[in-house]
Design an enzyme around this catalytic site. Sequence first.
Site, PDB file in Angstrom:
ATOM      1  N   GLU A 123     -30.652  46.601  33.128  1.00 18.60           N
ATOM      2  CA  GLU A 123     -31.201  47.886  32.608  1.00 18.60           C
ATOM      3  C   GLU A 123     -31.370  48.973  33.182  1.00 18.60           C
ATOM      4  OE1 GLU A 123     -35.086  45.659  33.637  1.00 18.60           O
ATOM      5  OE2 GLU A 123     -35.641  45.518  31.984  1.00 18.60           O
TER       6      GLU A 123
ATOM      7  N   GLU B 107     -34.787  40.418  27.155  1.00 20.99           N
ATOM      8  CA  GLU B 107     -36.100  39.956  27.408  1.00 20.99           C
ATOM      9  C   GLU B 107     -37.337  40.181  28.146  1.00 20.99           C
ATOM     10  OE1 GLU B 107     -36.001  41.795  31.814  1.00 20.99           O
ATOM     11  OE2 GLU B 107     -34.562  41.271  32.039  1.00 20.99           O
TER      12      GLU B 107
HETATM   13  C1  GAL Z   1     -36.949  43.137  33.797  1.00 19.31           C
HETATM   14  C2  GAL Z   1     -35.949  42.636  34.499  1.00 19.31           C
HETATM   15  C3  GAL Z   1     -36.373  41.823  35.477  1.00 19.31           C
HETATM   16  C4  GAL Z   1     -37.174  41.166  36.063  1.00 19.31           C
HETATM   17  C5  GAL Z   1     -38.804  41.786  34.938  1.00 19.31           C
HETATM   18  C6  GAL Z   1     -39.292  41.548  35.121  1.00 19.31           C
HETATM   19  O1  GAL Z   1     -37.416  44.780  34.669  1.00 19.31           O
HETATM   20  O2  GAL Z   1     -34.709  43.263  34.366  1.00 19.31           O
HETATM   21  O3  GAL Z   1     -34.871  41.827  35.812  1.00 19.31           O
HETATM   22  O4  GAL Z   1     -37.082  42.264  36.436  1.00 19.31           O
HETATM   23  O5  GAL Z   1     -38.045  42.996  35.073  1.00 19.31           O
HETATM   24  O6  GAL Z   1     -40.744  41.751  34.192  1.00 19.31           O
END
Ligand code: GAL
Length: 666
Positions: A148, A306
């Site tokens: 990110e 994610e």
């Molecule tokens: C994203 C990040 C992850 C984790 C996740 C939690 O922004 O890439 O590592 O922190 O959020 O929601």
Amino acid sequence: MIPGHGIAYGGDYNPEQWPEEVWHEDVRLMREAGVTMVSVGIFSWALLEPAEGEYDFSRMDRILDLLHENGIAADLATPTAAPPAWFFRAHPEALPVDRDGRGLSYGSRQTFCPSSPAYRTAALRIARAVAERYADHPAVEMWHVHNEYGCHNAECYCEVSAEAFRGWLRAKYENLAALNEAWGTTFWSQWYYDWDEIIPPRATGAVPNPTHQLDWRRFCSDELLSLYKAEREVLRTAAPSIPATTNFMVMYNFDALDYWRWAPELDVVSNDHYLRSTDPESQIDIALSGDLVRSLAGGRPWFLMEHSTGAVNWQPVNRAKTAGELRRNALAHVARGADGIAYFQWRAAKAGAEQWHSAMLPHAGTDSQIWRDVVALGADLKALAEVRGSTGTASVAVVWDWNARWALELPSQPSEQVRYLDQIRSWYEPLWRAGIAVDFVRPDADLSAYRLVLAPSLYLVDEAGAANLTSFAEAGGTLAVGFHSGAVDENSHVRLGGYPGAFRHALGVRTDELFPLLPGESVELSGGGTASLWSERVALAGAEAVTSYTSGPLTGVPAVTRHTHGTGTTWYVATQPDPATLAALLDRIRGEAGVEPVRVTPEGVEAALRRGEDADYLFLINHGDREAEIEVSAEATELLTAKRVLEGSVHVPPGDVVVIREPRSA
Ligand code: GAL
């Protein structure tokens, strides 16, 4: 191309947080859930490189071997999002400085200055070490570059960043006269005589120069992009055939990167998407985000790197998912073109800042609703294997542009209530409800595949972008433009002679004054609706009035207009109609443009289509509380149950998802 077969399934896997015996349970459960690929090593820098130039790969060797022995692929990260403490002790100058001049400390993650030469050197060193060690490891099927980009450090205002910003400006403008002209620095005595006088737009007493701020945002996006490209080159050199990705954040709360500039640099476009707890219809946000990511990927399948199985831990109150929501969410991303579905994270952490974040394997263990849902989803994704590679089918394009978003949301606008994403969503929502397939496009995109192009509040647009959109209409297309569009050029300079600047002629209207509405204020429209947020004194210059104000200071003035431009049609929506009125208007516009829904469905049932080489895949997601019956081809098969559909219709129970394979339509 997304590695593997079928739809990839997995999540971020952080085994370094657990004793080694747990890893064996992990892979056993991954297999049980049908996991095919996990992202590893994202935050492992401190363990992989305990001291500068000294590496310890023993743990990672064992993790990758274990995954491979169990038939699970690795999306191996360069761990550069979280430099270790030793790095900052050696290079305190690499810590970032915020807008107010406050220096930040290490102790979390992604707290580095994107322009820091020391960071770049260290990041490329560890990336090279990882790449060279694992280029030939059979588990590694994709590179996960960083994590990110810009999530926590999109902007750094330190002196090193200032120098880099000046370098970027020199390359862009070549001479100070051009910069002074573009920034309009005769205003408020801002004229620059020396490059060294230029600084980042740090906290200052009054409103900073808009073009200065806009160039700063462009610079910040480019600066991180150059870090990504440098890492990707290192990976390509070591392993030319392994595709590289980095996870985008096409989300409501992140706007730092111009992903149109980033996407062509990725072998696989991937995205992270989280629900906003306060959004009562987050399914619309999922669809919007998915359509945008697919469009960034040039229409090709993309990877959902994610999302969450349940609650996140970073909102004021973190809502858990309701029954069936995990499944609906994941399959909705597939419906919008995702060929990989992954979560943050595999096993819920017991320590660290994310200990209250949900995971595929929750704190409660396998005797839990989330685990049962995760296993069931694995089976669903397996059943959808043949969907892999299929694409979207939209004949409507919505213009999306980060420059327009940045400029519209600069301070000192006619109304700070106008937010870019709100505008996009308010136009997208009725299309979603009507089952209309949508792509997102840059203003200068090839529009030949579309019948209808929508441009909500495209405040900033350059001449080429505006000409591209208006010539689309001239050549027979339908173009609908939202209020406060075309107002400024790429330097954020107002176009003179009346609004909406660049689109005036094509829309056949001319506005001489803007009348934004106060919060809570609304005015009535002919035809029965109301409007809020914005109004303008529009005069017709060839167009016809479709709707006019019937109350307020602009009574009798057109609020929505329609015009014949060349062989096409243009519409100007000069206000924010209430949702039902906007829906009816967009229904008329797309009806006249000959745009049909993917499928007519009852309220609350989302329909999305992916087109394969030999078949169409119709996703029907019932977000409502009533069973729905939907007509499908007599030749259809339901993929999740592998049942032939009888009598040309399917029943979708409340909260359920049905995926239909049909013969490919024309
Ligand atoms: C994203 C990040 C992850 C984790 C996740 C939690 O922004 O890439 O590592 O922190 O959020 O929601």
